[in-house]
Design a protein around this motif. Structure first.
Motif, PDB file in Angstrom:
ATOM      1  N   ILE A 126      36.852  -1.495 -24.751  1.00 10.47           N
ATOM      2  CA  ILE A 126      38.047  -2.213 -24.283  1.00 10.47           C
ATOM      3  C   ILE A 126      39.304  -1.636 -24.933  1.00 10.47           C
ATOM      4  N   LYS A 127      39.260  -1.423 -26.245  1.00 10.46           N
ATOM      5  CA  LYS A 127      40.431  -0.900 -26.949  1.00 10.46           C
ATOM      6  C   LYS A 127      40.793   0.511 -26.493  1.00 10.46           C
ATOM      7  N   LEU A 128      39.798   1.278 -26.112  1.00 15.19           N
ATOM      8  CA  LEU A 128      40.036   2.641 -25.636  1.00 15.19           C
ATOM      9  C   LEU A 128      40.395   2.675 -24.150  1.00 15.19           C
ATOM     10  N   ASN A 129      40.332   1.490 -23.513  1.00 16.35           N
ATOM     11  CA  ASN A 129      40.549   1.420 -22.065  1.00 16.35           C
ATOM     12  C   ASN A 129      39.628   2.405 -21.339  1.00 16.35           C
ATOM     13  N   SER A 130      38.381   2.425 -21.774  1.00 12.39           N
ATOM     14  CA  SER A 130      37.410   3.385 -21.271  1.00 12.39           C
ATOM     15  C   SER A 130      36.856   2.974 -19.912  1.00 12.39           C
ATOM     16  N   ASN A 131      36.500   3.971 -19.132  1.00  9.87           N
ATOM     17  CA  ASN A 131      35.866   3.730 -17.827  1.00  9.87           C
ATOM     18  C   ASN A 131      34.340   3.641 -17.936  1.00  9.87           C
ATOM     19  N   ILE A 132      33.815   3.837 -19.134  1.00  8.37           N
ATOM     20  CA  ILE A 132      32.367   3.761 -19.329  1.00  8.37           C
ATOM     21  C   ILE A 132      31.909   2.314 -19.158  1.00  8.37           C
ATOM     22  N   LYS A 133      30.866   2.119 -18.369  1.00  7.58           N
ATOM     23  CA  LYS A 133      30.347   0.775 -18.109  1.00  7.58           C
ATOM     24  C   LYS A 133      29.230   0.448 -19.096  1.00  7.58           C
ATOM     25  N   PRO A 134      29.337  -0.670 -19.833  1.00  9.84           N
ATOM     26  CA  PRO A 134      28.269  -1.053 -20.761  1.00  9.84           C
ATOM     27  C   PRO A 134      27.140  -1.793 -20.054  1.00  9.84           C
ATOM     28  N   ILE A 135      25.919  -1.523 -20.449  1.00 11.95           N
ATOM     29  CA  ILE A 135      24.762  -2.295 -19.986  1.00 11.95           C
ATOM     30  C   ILE A 135      23.902  -2.612 -21.216  1.00 11.95           C
ATOM     31  N   THR A 136      23.182  -3.719 -21.160  1.00 10.56           N
ATOM     32  CA  THR A 136      22.360  -4.075 -22.317  1.00 10.56           C
ATOM     33  C   THR A 136      20.932  -4.391 -21.918  1.00 10.56           C
ATOM     34  N   LEU A 137      20.041  -4.123 -22.842  1.00  7.05           N
ATOM     35  CA  LEU A 137      18.614  -4.402 -22.697  1.00  7.05           C
ATOM     36  C   LEU A 137      18.244  -5.419 -23.777  1.00  7.05           C
ATOM     37  N   LYS A 138      17.606  -6.499 -23.375  1.00  5.81           N
ATOM     38  CA  LYS A 138      17.183  -7.516 -24.345  1.00  5.81           C
ATOM     39  C   LYS A 138      16.108  -6.941 -25.261  1.00  5.81           C
ATOM     40  N   ARG A 139      16.340  -7.060 -26.564  1.00 11.07           N
ATOM     41  CA  ARG A 139      15.380  -6.529 -27.528  1.00 11.07           C
ATOM     42  C   ARG A 139      14.030  -7.228 -27.385  1.00 11.07           C
ATOM     43  N   LEU A 140      12.960  -6.451 -27.378  1.00  7.32           N
ATOM     44  CA  LEU A 140      11.599  -6.981 -27.284  1.00  7.32           C
ATOM     45  C   LEU A 140      10.899  -6.858 -28.628  1.00  7.32           C
ATOM     46  N   GLY A 141       9.909  -7.685 -28.851  1.00  7.41           N
ATOM     47  CA  GLY A 141       9.071  -7.556 -30.033  1.00  7.41           C
ATOM     48  C   GLY A 141       9.737  -8.024 -31.307  1.00  7.41           C
ATOM     49  N   ASP A 142       9.492  -7.292 -32.391  1.00  2.06           N
ATOM     50  CA  ASP A 142       9.946  -7.694 -33.717  1.00  2.06           C
ATOM     51  C   ASP A 142      11.458  -7.571 -33.859  1.00  2.06           C
ATOM     52  N   SER A 143      12.013  -8.370 -34.759  1.00  4.03           N
ATOM     53  CA  SER A 143      13.449  -8.317 -35.007  1.00  4.03           C
ATOM     54  C   SER A 143      13.815  -7.060 -35.783  1.00  4.03           C
TER      55      SER A 143
ATOM     56  N   THR B 113      12.556  -6.933 -39.422  1.00  3.19           N
ATOM     57  CA  THR B 113      11.132  -7.148 -39.697  1.00  3.19           C
ATOM     58  C   THR B 113      10.609  -6.067 -40.646  1.00  3.19           C
ATOM     59  N   THR B 114       9.939  -6.466 -41.701  1.00  3.26           N
ATOM     60  CA  THR B 114       9.442  -5.507 -42.689  1.00  3.26           C
ATOM     61  C   THR B 114       7.967  -5.162 -42.517  1.00  3.26           C
ATOM     62  N   VAL B 115       7.227  -6.058 -41.827  1.00  5.38           N
ATOM     63  CA  VAL B 115       5.800  -5.820 -41.558  1.00  5.38           C
ATOM     64  C   VAL B 115       5.583  -5.967 -40.055  1.00  5.38           C
ATOM     65  N   PRO B 116       4.944  -4.997 -39.403  1.00  9.42           N
ATOM     66  CA  PRO B 116       4.768  -5.057 -37.953  1.00  9.42           C
ATOM     67  C   PRO B 116       4.059  -6.323 -37.495  1.00  9.42           C
ATOM     68  N   LYS B 117       4.606  -6.923 -36.416  1.00 13.55           N
ATOM     69  CA  LYS B 117       3.987  -8.105 -35.819  1.00 13.55           C
ATOM     70  C   LYS B 117       3.644  -7.879 -34.346  1.00 13.55           C
ATOM     71  N   SER B 118       4.174  -6.784 -33.790  1.00 12.57           N
ATOM     72  CA  SER B 118       3.905  -6.460 -32.390  1.00 12.57           C
ATOM     73  C   SER B 118       3.994  -4.948 -32.210  1.00 12.57           C
ATOM     74  N   ALA B 119       3.623  -4.480 -31.012  1.00 11.18           N
ATOM     75  CA  ALA B 119       3.708  -3.035 -30.730  1.00 11.18           C
ATOM     76  C   ALA B 119       5.144  -2.551 -30.808  1.00 11.18           C
ATOM     77  N   PHE B 120       6.101  -3.424 -30.402  1.00  8.37           N
ATOM     78  CA  PHE B 120       7.518  -3.087 -30.501  1.00  8.37           C
ATOM     79  C   PHE B 120       8.040  -3.565 -31.858  1.00  8.37           C
ATOM     80  N   THR B 121       7.682  -2.837 -32.899  1.00 12.04           N
ATOM     81  CA  THR B 121       8.112  -3.226 -34.221  1.00 12.04           C
ATOM     82  C   THR B 121       9.433  -2.555 -34.573  1.00 12.04           C
TER      83      THR B 121
END
Length: 405
Positions: A181-198, A201-209
């Motif tokens: 926004i500050k750069l007045n950029s034409n780049i469009k942002p998109i987001t993906l919801k994070r899956l699995g561990d936060s 996380t220090t110890v794996p709890k899922s495949a997406f650790t």
């Protein structure tokens, strides 16, 4: 050519990162994918566990077409400055259509809306922020309170602002949008919801650790466990490194050098994030500390979070205090340094050269700018932690070329 971009550290690259790469390609329908990647040191104030050239090659093998290094003045910085540097490089390339990033929220409209508030700073929000800061609250808490107050009657978000802003990927997502926004950029942002561990996380709890958990596995020596959480190509690379007696870099290895500096030349005041009195506090803490964790905890306070102290100490290890504040707070990147590419990446570079004013670096110049000089210095510092990397490796390594996978 439709081009998307990702900002990452790949420390190391895991299945969650691979999912993000595949999602970005599918969601944007892009013909090419660029990654801006931290080099030898990362945003948490820790060394990358694997050197930047190897990590860049892992990225190409995982679906990225071109890897560009994020200068160290941005990579070891607050979320705001980290994001600003990376986004501005992408904007100045003049070929990027989409910026893709993960978030705990997964709600791009909400992220953009809050990003606009932070970028445009409406009067009511600014007043709330100032009032909270005057009460002695740390900046992060003051901002949370100000946003909560500003948004409560505007039907923007009915969830917990505290929870939203306490999520690491959400914070970076906001800063990416704010920078666009500050750069007045034409780049469009998109987001993906994070899956699995936060993120933390220090110890794996899922495949997406998390990358944190993977670094802990590597630190413990349980290398057989790694294959559960990374792609086959990444696993092969790590096995190859082990067979060649590669030294993985960990932040604890910085401790004796930091302790020596604090005892002999405690000039932390030259680092922008280090306020008055912190140098003396860390000096006293070093007298009582037997490891980096203890030193950080001695410096930690209401004002200085664990991660902020970690970053300051990393900057100190790299010698940031020797450079003028004007450089360390420079908002405009000067160059685009290439680490790795494939055939599509080669075509991207040809297109970038036609459209950007940034200096495209594939070979280091004889007289580097202060910003680039600090990148070179960071490799020298990294070579202390990872002896497989030569102090002057930057001068010998050309960008890696790999055929498309």
């Amino acid at each position: 050519m439709k081009t998307s971009a990702i900002i990452s550290e790949y420390n190391p690259l895991h299945l969650g990162h691979l999912h993000h790469i595949e999602y970005t390609k599918k969601e944007t329908g892009c013909d090419a994918l660029i990654c801006i990647m931290s080099g030898s040191f990362t945003q948490r104030g820790v060394p990358a566990i694997i050197d930047k050239w190897t990590r860049a090659e892992m990225a190409i093998k995982s679906g990225i077409d071109l890897v560009i290094e994020l200068p160290v003045i941005y990579s070891v910085a607050s979320a705001e400055f980290f994001s600003r540097g990376a986004v501005e490089i992408l904007d100045k390339l003049n070929i990027i259509n989409f910026l893709s990033f993960g978030s705990e929220s997964g709600d791009i409209e909400l992220i953009r809306t809050i990003g606009e508030i932070l970028a445009e700073e409406p009067e009511a929000y600014t007043k709330n922020l100032k009032d909270n800061l005057k009460s002695g609250l740390p900046v992060t808490q003051a901002r949370t309170n100000a946003l909560k107050e500003y948004m409560k009657d505007k039907s923007i978000y009915k969830g917990s602002i505290e929870t939203f802003l306490n999520s690491s990927n959400n914070i970076l997502a906001l800063e990416y949008c704010k920078a666009l926004i500050k750069l007045n950029s034409n780049i469009k942002p998109i987001t993906l919801k994070r899956l699995g561990d936060s993120y933390n996380t220090t110890v794996p709890k899922s495949a997406f650790t998390s990358a944190t958990a993977l670094r802990n596995i590597i630190s413990s020596g349980a290398f057989g466990e790694i294959k559960k959480y990374v792609s086959e190509d990444v696993n092969k690379t790590i096995i190859s490194l082990l067979e060649n007696e590669y030294t993985f870099a960990f932040s604890e290895a910085m401790f004796p050098y930091l302790k020596y500096k604090l005892f002999t030349d405690p000039h932390l005041k030259g680092i922008p994030d280090a306020g008055e009195g912190l140098d003396n506090k860390l000096y006293k803490g070093a007298l009582k500390s037997n490891c980096l964790e203890e030193l950080i905890m001695h410096g930690k306070s209401k004002r200085y979070t664990y991660t902020r102290i970690s970053r300051i100490l990393c900057q100190y290890f790299l010698g940031f205090e020797e450079y003028p504040v004007e450089l360390l707070r420079k908002e405009s990147p000067e160059y685009c340094r290439v680490l790795a590419f494939n055939d599509i990446g080669r075509e991207l570079l040809k297109e970038i050269k036609k459209k950007t004013e940034l200096n495209i670096i594939t070979k280091l110049p004889k007289n580097p700018s202060p910003m680039l000089e600090l990148d070179i210095k960071s490799t020298k510092a990294y070579s202390i932690l990872n002896p497989r990397i030569k102090p002057n490796e930057d001068y010998f390594r050309s960008p890696s070329y790999l055929k498309a996978f």
